[in-house]
Motif scaffolding. Structure first.
Motif, PDB file in Angstrom:
ATOM      1  N   PRO A 171      -9.680   2.554  -0.114  1.00 39.44           N
ATOM      2  CA  PRO A 171     -10.269   3.603  -0.283  1.00 39.44           C
ATOM      3  C   PRO A 171     -10.308   3.674  -1.881  1.00 39.44           C
ATOM      4  O   PRO A 171      -9.321   3.576  -2.617  1.00 39.44           O
ATOM      5  CB  PRO A 171      -9.419   4.653   0.217  1.00 39.44           C
ATOM      6  CG  PRO A 171      -8.149   4.167   0.687  1.00 39.44           C
ATOM      7  CD  PRO A 171      -8.366   2.706   1.011  1.00 39.44           C
ATOM      8  N   ASN A 220     -10.974  -3.242   2.193  1.00 37.84           N
ATOM      9  CA  ASN A 220     -11.519  -1.918   2.867  1.00 37.84           C
ATOM     10  C   ASN A 220     -10.615  -0.800   2.378  1.00 37.84           C
ATOM     11  O   ASN A 220     -10.203  -0.080   2.924  1.00 37.84           O
ATOM     12  CB  ASN A 220     -11.466  -2.148   4.345  1.00 37.84           C
ATOM     13  CG  ASN A 220     -12.325  -1.023   5.070  1.00 37.84           C
ATOM     14  OD1 ASN A 220     -13.104  -0.503   4.501  1.00 37.84           O
ATOM     15  ND2 ASN A 220     -11.745  -0.725   6.313  1.00 37.84           N
ATOM     16  N   ASN A 260      -5.286   2.608   5.800  1.00 38.44           N
ATOM     17  CA  ASN A 260      -6.451   3.210   6.569  1.00 38.44           C
ATOM     18  C   ASN A 260      -6.846   2.332   7.392  1.00 38.44           C
ATOM     19  O   ASN A 260      -8.015   2.482   8.071  1.00 38.44           O
ATOM     20  CB  ASN A 260      -7.451   3.532   5.734  1.00 38.44           C
ATOM     21  CG  ASN A 260      -8.095   2.442   4.796  1.00 38.44           C
ATOM     22  OD1 ASN A 260      -7.237   1.308   4.727  1.00 38.44           O
ATOM     23  ND2 ASN A 260      -9.173   2.601   4.280  1.00 38.44           N
ATOM     24  N   ASN A 261      -6.209   1.140   7.753  1.00 38.56           N
ATOM     25  CA  ASN A 261      -6.807   0.154   8.643  1.00 38.56           C
ATOM     26  C   ASN A 261      -5.876  -0.273  10.123  1.00 38.56           C
ATOM     27  O   ASN A 261      -6.105  -1.405  10.489  1.00 38.56           O
ATOM     28  CB  ASN A 261      -7.040  -0.993   7.862  1.00 38.56           C
ATOM     29  CG  ASN A 261      -5.777  -1.500   7.022  1.00 38.56           C
ATOM     30  OD1 ASN A 261      -4.764  -0.894   6.822  1.00 38.56           O
ATOM     31  ND2 ASN A 261      -6.103  -2.353   6.150  1.00 38.56           N
ATOM     32  N   GLU A 268      -5.771   1.624  12.667  1.00 37.10           N
ATOM     33  CA  GLU A 268      -6.324   2.138  13.777  1.00 37.10           C
ATOM     34  C   GLU A 268      -5.296   3.129  14.532  1.00 37.10           C
ATOM     35  O   GLU A 268      -4.792   3.876  13.850  1.00 37.10           O
ATOM     36  CB  GLU A 268      -6.808   1.174  14.833  1.00 37.10           C
ATOM     37  CG  GLU A 268      -7.870  -0.131  14.166  1.00 37.10           C
ATOM     38  CD  GLU A 268      -8.064  -1.162  15.051  1.00 37.10           C
ATOM     39  OE1 GLU A 268      -8.157  -1.221  16.075  1.00 37.10           O
ATOM     40  OE2 GLU A 268      -8.208  -2.240  14.160  1.00 37.10           O
ATOM     41  N   ARG A 294       0.873  -1.089  -0.102  1.00 34.99           N
ATOM     42  CA  ARG A 294       0.010   0.080  -0.081  1.00 34.99           C
ATOM     43  C   ARG A 294       0.898   1.127  -0.045  1.00 34.99           C
ATOM     44  O   ARG A 294       2.030   1.288   0.587  1.00 34.99           O
ATOM     45  CB  ARG A 294      -0.970  -0.012   1.284  1.00 34.99           C
ATOM     46  CG  ARG A 294      -1.906  -1.003   1.291  1.00 34.99           C
ATOM     47  CD  ARG A 294      -2.980  -0.733   2.216  1.00 34.99           C
ATOM     48  NE  ARG A 294      -3.933  -1.558   2.691  1.00 34.99           N
ATOM     49  CZ  ARG A 294      -5.505  -1.258   2.820  1.00 34.99           C
ATOM     50  NH1 ARG A 294      -5.833   0.016   2.750  1.00 34.99           N
ATOM     51  NH2 ARG A 294      -6.333  -2.419   2.544  1.00 34.99           N
ATOM     52  N   LEU A 320      -1.039   6.807   1.923  1.00 32.93           N
ATOM     53  CA  LEU A 320      -2.251   7.444   1.974  1.00 32.93           C
ATOM     54  C   LEU A 320      -3.450   6.364   2.192  1.00 32.93           C
ATOM     55  O   LEU A 320      -4.292   6.637   2.600  1.00 32.93           O
ATOM     56  CB  LEU A 320      -2.476   8.457   0.804  1.00 32.93           C
ATOM     57  CG  LEU A 320      -1.546   9.576   0.776  1.00 32.93           C
ATOM     58  CD1 LEU A 320      -1.858  10.655  -0.516  1.00 32.93           C
ATOM     59  CD2 LEU A 320      -2.214  10.449   2.013  1.00 32.93           C
ATOM     60  N   ALA A 321      -2.900   5.186   1.700  1.00 35.41           N
ATOM     61  CA  ALA A 321      -3.953   4.183   1.546  1.00 35.41           C
ATOM     62  C   ALA A 321      -4.140   3.102   2.773  1.00 35.41           C
ATOM     63  O   ALA A 321      -4.753   2.304   2.704  1.00 35.41           O
ATOM     64  CB  ALA A 321      -3.825   3.306   0.085  1.00 35.41           C
TER      65      ALA A 321
END
Length: 257
Positions: free
Chosen positions: A128, A126, A51-52, A54, A45, A48-49
Motif C-alpha cells: 500500500p 503489492n 495486506n497479502n 488473505e 512489514r 498495517l502493511a
C-alpha cells in the motif's frame, strides 16, 4: 519436536509473481495449527502493511524486523529509533542529499516523496502506498523503522549519520533501517519467551538478507529456493521456491506435518 514455526512474508509465504499464498502453503499452515504448533509471522512489514495473507490466522507477529512484536492485541516488545539519529538523518537529507524514505510509526507510515524506484517496489510487493508528507512531518514522533530508497553505494555515507542504527537490505533498491539491537532474531526470542517454547523447538522460513540472523538462530532454519545465496548459506536446509510449494515440502521433509 517443533512447537513454533516463523514465516517471512514476501518471497516466502507470498509469491512475488502472483502476490498470493500458494494453496500448498495454506494446507501446510492448517495442518500446523491443527497439531497445536504455533504459527508466527516474522516480517519487515508493519502490521498495517500486512495486506497479502488473505484469511490465514497467526498466533503472533514479529514485525518491523523484530522491532515490534504483537500477540493478539498485546504489544509484547517494541524498540524505536533513537531520536538523535532521526534528527541527524533529517539534517543530512536537507543539507546533503534527499531520497525517498518511508517513516514507519506505531500506527501509521508516511513517505516524503515517491519516484520510479518506490513505485516499482510498491508494484513488486503489492504494498500500500503511504501518504506523502513533508520530510520533517513524516519524521516527527516515535519512528520504529525506515524503508530507505538509497543504493548500496550511498549507504555508507547515509548510515554514518545514524550511528545507532543499521541497514539490512534484501532488494537493491532499498534498505530497511532499524535501531541497532533489533533483528528478527530478537523478535523470535521475545515470541518464544512469551509462549514458553525453547529455541530448539523452533523453525523458520525466509528468503531475504533480513532473514539470515533468524535462520541461523532457530532450531531449524529453511531458505526458500528463490532465496539469495547468502540466505541459503545461512540455512540448515534449502527447499523449493514459494511457487513450487517449498514450505509444504520442507515441513514434510522434517516430519513436522
Amino acid at each position: 519436536m517443533i512447537k513454533a514455526v516463523f514465516f517471512d512474508i514476501d518471497g516466502t509465504l507470498v509469491s512475488f509473481k502472483t502476490h498470493r499464498v500458494p494453496d500448498s502453503t495454506k494446507r501446510a499452515i492448517a495442518i500446523l495449527r491443527a497439531k497445536g504448533i504455533r504459527v508466527l509471522i516474522a516480517s519487515g512489514r508493519q502490521l498495517l502493511a500486512i495486506n497479502n495473507l488473505e484469511d490465514l490466522q497467526f498466533d503472533g507477529y514479529v514485525t518491523l524486523n523484530g522491532g515490534y512484536c504483537i500477540v493478539g492485541e498485546q504489544v509484547i516488545y517494541k524498540h524505536s529509533m533513537p531520536s538523535e539519529d532521526m534528527v541527524s538523518l533529517v539534517r543530512y537529507m536537507e543539507e546533503q542529499e534527499s531520497f525517498p524514505c518511508i517513516f514507519v510509526h506505531e500506527n501509521a507510515f508516511y513517505i516524503n516523496y515517491t519516484n520510479e524506484r518506490t513505485n516499482e517496489i510498491f508494484r513488486l510487493l503489492n504494498f500500500p502506498q503511504p501518504p506523502v508528507l513533508p520530510l520533517r512531518e513524516a519524521a516527527e514522533g516515535e519512528v520504529f523503522q525506515l524503508v530507505a530508497f538509497f543504493t548500496k553505494e550511498q549507504e555508507k555515507a547515509i548510515m554514518a549519520a545514524m550511528p545507532h542504527c543499521e541497514a539490512t537490505r534484501w532488494n537493491p533498491l532499498f534498505s530497511d533501517v532499524i535501531p541497532k539491537g533489533s533483528s528478527k532474531q530478537v523478535g523470535v526470542d521475545k515470541m518464544l519467551d512469551y509462549f514458553g517454547i525453547s529455541l530448539e523447538e523452533s523453525m523458520a522460513f525466509g528468503d531475504g538478507g533480513n532473514d539470515v540472523l533468524m535462520l541461523k538462530h532457530v532450531g531449524i532454519g529453511v531458505a526458500m529456493g528463490n532465496a539469495e545465496d547468502e540466505v541459503k548459506l545461512a540455512a540448515d536446509y534449502v527447499t523449493d521456491s514459494v511457487d513450487e510449494g517449498g514450505i509444504e515440502k520442507a515441513l514434510r521433509h522434517f516430519g513436522v506435518i
